[in-house]
Design a protein around this motif. Structure first.
Motif, PDB file in Angstrom:
ATOM      1  N   PRO A   4       0.865  -1.180  -0.074  1.00  0.00           N
ATOM      2  CA  PRO A   4      -0.072   0.136   0.011  1.00  0.00           C
ATOM      3  C   PRO A   4       0.900   1.311  -0.031  1.00  0.00           C
ATOM      4  O   PRO A   4       1.913   1.308   0.700  1.00  0.00           O
ATOM      5  CB  PRO A   4      -0.718  -0.128   1.587  1.00  0.00           C
ATOM      6  CG  PRO A   4      -0.352  -1.324   1.797  1.00  0.00           C
ATOM      7  CD  PRO A   4       0.431  -2.061   1.191  1.00  0.00           C
ATOM      8  N   GLY A   5       0.515   2.073  -0.907  1.00  0.00           N
ATOM      9  CA  GLY A   5       0.953   3.314  -0.830  1.00  0.00           C
ATOM     10  C   GLY A   5       1.350   4.182   0.426  1.00  0.00           C
ATOM     11  O   GLY A   5       2.330   4.884   0.531  1.00  0.00           O
ATOM     12  N   THR A   6       0.425   3.997   1.196  1.00  0.00           N
ATOM     13  CA  THR A   6       0.422   4.682   2.691  1.00  0.00           C
ATOM     14  C   THR A   6       1.680   4.234   3.457  1.00  0.00           C
ATOM     15  O   THR A   6       2.263   4.943   4.035  1.00  0.00           O
ATOM     16  CB  THR A   6      -0.929   4.713   3.398  1.00  0.00           C
ATOM     17  OG1 THR A   6      -1.242   3.497   3.324  1.00  0.00           O
ATOM     18  CG2 THR A   6      -1.956   5.485   2.789  1.00  0.00           C
ATOM     19  N   ALA A  58       4.664   5.204   2.011  1.00  0.00           N
ATOM     20  CA  ALA A  58       5.234   6.698   2.248  1.00  0.00           C
ATOM     21  C   ALA A  58       5.748   6.835   3.633  1.00  0.00           C
ATOM     22  O   ALA A  58       6.885   7.538   4.123  1.00  0.00           O
ATOM     23  CB  ALA A  58       3.878   7.477   1.925  1.00  0.00           C
ATOM     24  N   CYS A  86       9.476   5.139   3.809  1.00  0.00           N
ATOM     25  CA  CYS A  86      10.338   6.227   3.101  1.00  0.00           C
ATOM     26  C   CYS A  86      10.517   7.656   4.313  1.00  0.00           C
ATOM     27  O   CYS A  86      11.731   7.920   4.279  1.00  0.00           O
ATOM     28  CB  CYS A  86       9.844   6.778   1.857  1.00  0.00           C
ATOM     29  SG  CYS A  86       9.795   5.610   0.811  1.00  0.00           S
ATOM     30  N   HIS A 101      -1.950  -1.919   6.451  1.00  0.00           N
ATOM     31  CA  HIS A 101      -2.683  -0.501   6.766  1.00  0.00           C
ATOM     32  C   HIS A 101      -2.642  -0.418   7.984  1.00  0.00           C
ATOM     33  O   HIS A 101      -2.635   0.745   8.723  1.00  0.00           O
ATOM     34  CB  HIS A 101      -4.001  -0.823   6.186  1.00  0.00           C
ATOM     35  CG  HIS A 101      -4.078  -0.293   4.790  1.00  0.00           C
ATOM     36  ND1 HIS A 101      -4.443   1.003   4.322  1.00  0.00           N
ATOM     37  CD2 HIS A 101      -3.772  -1.150   3.597  1.00  0.00           C
ATOM     38  CE1 HIS A 101      -4.461   0.707   2.722  1.00  0.00           C
ATOM     39  NE2 HIS A 101      -4.128  -0.322   2.244  1.00  0.00           N
TER      40      HIS A 101
END
Lengths: 381, 381
Positions: free
Chosen positions: A57-59, A62, A65, A265
């Motif tokens: 998941p992009g969340t 992010a 990172c 998530h």
């Protein structure tokens, strides 16, 4: 119907279990994780329960990172991060995509013994590269590469745990890191850098990861198991974008999305709430105290000829017994005396290392550590 | 920094997306899953966050056994159940443990296309076994086995989706099931029975699984993706105890416990609360209505020469176009007209099947399904 166990460890009454390299059970964040799960499922809407993005998941990407950037000065690009179900699943996937049975892989020796089991499930031919109390020896890696080169063979990868390594807790010094990085670049060698203990330092932050020194050659493997909870089965890898693309593009992900989508998530919500770093601070304080308690007790209780370097981070103390001792042969006597450990030979791809044993101090209270050291001293005397 | 997506599907405005075989997003149980997570983390204590048992948590195994027993009359023993991260991860692990590159595997044709991708990642040589609108043809399996036998080869396994299969929604009749079971027993053939749609029947319960007819020869793969939420990445397999032991004993699990440990505890709590069966009842009512809406609209809108058998369960309608049509070639025109689908050739290991296309009805409301059928009719006319 018989009820099978829920958990992996077995805690025997009367036995001080130095075997289990597990986080302190009392520090598992049950309440805050329930709040994070509620947040992920309500604020995140349906994303946490839908088929997930193949890369993870992009969340969470992010968050990872930003977190790495905050602690290490440089944040990887989102395209360089792939969310895993922990280091084990990452190693398994890398083997599926990059190796064939009978391929050669170089492995630090001694090294995390259960990684070797995964490599063997894929039929790899494992060649040990010697490490000492400072970690892997660059000349040993150079010699192994030269030897294979003469045979016209190329190893698929080199697996190493250079920072507070399992089992030795050694920290590879910067000079050796630079030498290893240079060797990898020259030999076009892929390094799998298992880096799960980095944030659990007790004296001073460790040198930069190999990935910072040879970014095109390194897959760096991170995990939430040691810093948050192992039952999450959640980690990440940082690698060149084309390696991340190939992992994300595996049939495994195409058919269902990333392997730990829901959990990812929940942990992203935990990080958004700002709870990860304070939790790690708490872990470090507790584990530092345990490390100190064990080391002091070992210094007082072990007979002459034993040796244990102070672990500067991680979960383990690595004890060398006097010449001629065999820790595996000694284990039944130790268990009869009320303590357990993992014999050193388990961590060597070639079965050597009989003189060594691994003590995990993460799971035990200071008074148990002290009593365990006393019992070990008695058994060895 | 660029934010990557969280989910796998892409929903384009103005396009009726028949591509995605995903559960209805509005029926994903976000609130009740948050309650289940809270229960797992508070009542379950620290078990949900610790390293998990290699076979999967005993609490979920007990729930799965009881649930299968309730619906099917016979409950497997706990020793016959292994908790997976979904069918994809199960197939991946089975390939790692039971196959080598260039091994032969038989696959129903047409069949779930993304399973084929996983098999190809493991370098398998896939041989199609023809299916018709009743599912796999026993004579075709017998011929494939005889052919390999003459060459002195043994297939590693036969992969099939016999119940509301993806893509055809066919239900293998009991007679064919018995014939396939007898062939497997005679040829010592391992069957991987993908059985994820069984509970989503709309007219009558399906015949028993192949696993009930040849228990020693079948690994039956179940999943919570279709009946609960795909983002959980959670499933189970039922198999002879020695296969379960080998799965649980893989290096992948030894090093960290079961791959979906935390999620498994959350779903066990969801089942303990008695919420799974009422949720499935709701899904069946919604999907039955959608199936009916799509079939009625297709009957009214498709030009002569098209054919679509009524799916008795699952997510898919499988449409045969008139002779000479090519659904892949037609796709750009369809997308320009505001609908998408998956071309039939994707589901055939040998690339045939150009006349067919797959429509998923699970994700779309009845009025979207009707409008989509109208658009498809216009494109085909």
């Amino acid at each position: 119907m018989k009820m099978l166990p829920d958990v992996q460890y077995e805690l025997r009454p009367g036995v001080i279990e130095f075997r289990w390299g597990h986080p302190d059970l009392a520090l598992l964040p049950t309440t805050s994780m329930a709040q994070a799960a509620a947040r992920a499922l309500t604020q995140g809407g349906i994303a946490a329960l839908s088929y997930g993005a193949e890369q993870g998941p992009g969340t969470l990407i992010a968050q990872v990172c930003a977190w790495l950037g905050r602690h290490e000065g440089t944040a990887p690009a989102a395209e360089q991060v792939y969310i895993t179900a922990g280091v084990s699943q990452a190693l398994d996937l890398l083997c599926t995509l990059w190796t064939q049975p009978r391929d050669i892989a170089l492995v630090e020796s001694p090294v995390y013994h259960l990684a070797l089991r995964i490599f063997r499930d894929h039929g790899l031919d494992l060649r040990p590269v010697a490490a000492d109390e400072q970690g892997v020896i660059p000349d040993a890696l150079a010699a192994a590469l030269a030897d294979l080169h003469r045979q016209g063979r190329q190893p698929r990868f080199f697996y190493t745990v250079p920072t507070f390594g399992n089992p030795t807790a050694a920290v590879l010094p910067l000079g050796r890191r630079q030498a290893i990085a240079a060797l990898a670049q020259k030999a076009d060698l892929l390094i799998l850098e298992d880096d799960v203990y980095r944030r659990l330092w007790y004296d001073a932050p460790p040198p930069p990861p190999l990935a910072a020194l040879a970014p095109a050659n390194v897959v760096r493997l991170g995990s939430f198991s040691k810093v948050l909870a192992p039952g999450l089965r959640l980690g990440w890898l940082v690698a060149p974008a084309e390696i991340v693309r190939r992992c994300a593009g595996a049939g495994l992900n195409d058919s269902g999305g990333g392997v730990s989508h829901f959990t990812a998530h929940v942990v992203a919500a935990f990080m958004e709430l700002g709870w990860l770093d304070p939790h790690i601070e708490e872990l470090r304080a507790v584990y530092r105290q345990r490390r100190d308690a064990l080391l002091a007790a070992l210094a007082a209780e072990l007979p002459p000829g034993c040796r244990c370097q102070t672990p500067a981070g991680g979960f383990f103390a690595w004890v060398r017994l006097p010449e001629g001792c065999d820790s595996a042969a000694l284990l039944p006597a130790a268990e009869a005396a009320g303590l357990s450990y993992v014999p050193g030979a388990r961590f060597f791809a070639d079965g050597s290392g009989a003189r060594y044993l691994r003590l995990a101090f993460s799971l035990l209270a200071p008074e148990e550590l002290a009593e365990g050291a006393r019992r070990l001293g008695r058994v060895l005397s």
